[in-house]
Design a protein around this motif. Sequence first.
Motif, mmCIF file in Angstrom:
data_model
loop_
_atom_site.group_PDB
_atom_site.id
_atom_site.type_symbol
_atom_site.label_atom_id
_atom_site.label_comp_id
_atom_site.label_asym_id
_atom_site.label_seq_id
_atom_site.Cartn_x
_atom_site.Cartn_y
_atom_site.Cartn_z
ATOM 1 N N LYS A 25 0.839 -1.207 0.000
ATOM 2 C CA LYS A 25 0.000 0.000 0.000
ATOM 3 C C LYS A 25 0.872 1.254 0.000
ATOM 4 O O LYS A 25 0.501 2.304 -0.521
ATOM 5 N N ASN A 26 2.028 1.132 0.590
ATOM 6 C CA ASN A 26 2.942 2.264 0.676
ATOM 7 C C ASN A 26 4.007 2.240 -0.427
ATOM 8 O O ASN A 26 5.045 2.889 -0.321
ATOM 9 N N GLY A 27 3.731 1.466 -1.470
ATOM 10 C CA GLY A 27 4.538 1.558 -2.694
ATOM 11 C C GLY A 27 5.712 0.606 -2.812
ATOM 12 O O GLY A 27 6.441 0.657 -3.812
ATOM 13 N N ALA A 28 5.927 -0.256 -1.815
ATOM 14 C CA ALA A 28 7.088 -1.172 -1.894
ATOM 15 C C ALA A 28 6.780 -2.338 -2.842
ATOM 16 O O ALA A 28 5.636 -2.757 -2.978
ATOM 17 N N ASP A 29 7.826 -2.850 -3.478
ATOM 18 C CA ASP A 29 7.707 -4.109 -4.217
ATOM 19 C C ASP A 29 8.011 -5.234 -3.235
ATOM 20 O O ASP A 29 8.849 -5.084 -2.344
ATOM 21 N N ILE A 30 7.327 -6.345 -3.416
ATOM 22 C CA ILE A 30 7.332 -7.373 -2.372
ATOM 23 C C ILE A 30 7.770 -8.732 -2.915
ATOM 24 O O ILE A 30 7.314 -9.159 -3.973
ATOM 25 N N ILE A 31 8.606 -9.403 -2.140
ATOM 26 C CA ILE A 31 8.830 -10.837 -2.359
ATOM 27 C C ILE A 31 8.070 -11.518 -1.222
ATOM 28 O O ILE A 31 8.416 -11.360 -0.040
#
Length: 253
Positions: A25-31
């Motif tokens: 939601k805060n714009g991070a890309d996630i693994i």
Amino acid sequence: MKNKVVLITGASSGIGRASVRKFAKNGADIIAAARRIACLNQLSDEVSEQFGVDVLPIKLDVTDKNAVDKLGNLPERFKNIDVLINNAGGALGLEPLWKGSLSDWDQMIDTNIKGLLYVTRAVLPIMIERKTGIIINIASIAGLEAYPGGNVYCAVKSAVRMLSKSLRMDLVKTGVRVSTIDPGMVKTEFSKVRFHGDSVRADKVYEKITPLSAEDVADAIYFCATRPKHVDIEELVIMPTAQASVLINDRKD
Ligand code: 8X3
């Protein structure tokens, strides 16, 4: 969190899942790593569509050394991990020690301690090379105080706290930060897993009390991850207002 890469273990449910959503939601890309790949695929589609970020779901059993080694072969886009959230873990059983199940013990020790160690060791070299990064270890108030039947779970969560403290010392000259979060009662699958699927017993844990939600803990994790570079939240204890220690709770009748 834009352009940051966050690796979350145990991402398919509870605190891990809530963290995926919070960081995305805060714009991070996630693994997003977990054993249950079907849940991860669904979560990843949902989150990338909703928040417009990249999510890489990976099937990972943190206790499997060879699988964890493969974290070194992540696609270029996801290689530079900025935040590692070591969330995979949990409790199994609540028996007095002499009645404890050896396979429950093995699983708790393997997941909470060895899994955390394997993943941390795999991720750290790149953080050290880049002189930036934060490792957030999810421990528990069970690592701060013992309780009857807690035995092995208390021991492994206490180990997580000590590993974090020692790791901070190892990393003090590197710019890489380490935080530990010790949640109290959180309503997730935690108790259902602890009681081997007995939902009636699990539900009793959260009866007549307002426990923390997984989102409450994800907020605390996000707080640690978003401090200025010179600030390290070394340890954060978070409990429901109605809980003062593992066994002192205000249950409303
Ligand atoms: C969960 C808290 O008190 O059930 O880590 O051990 S407790």
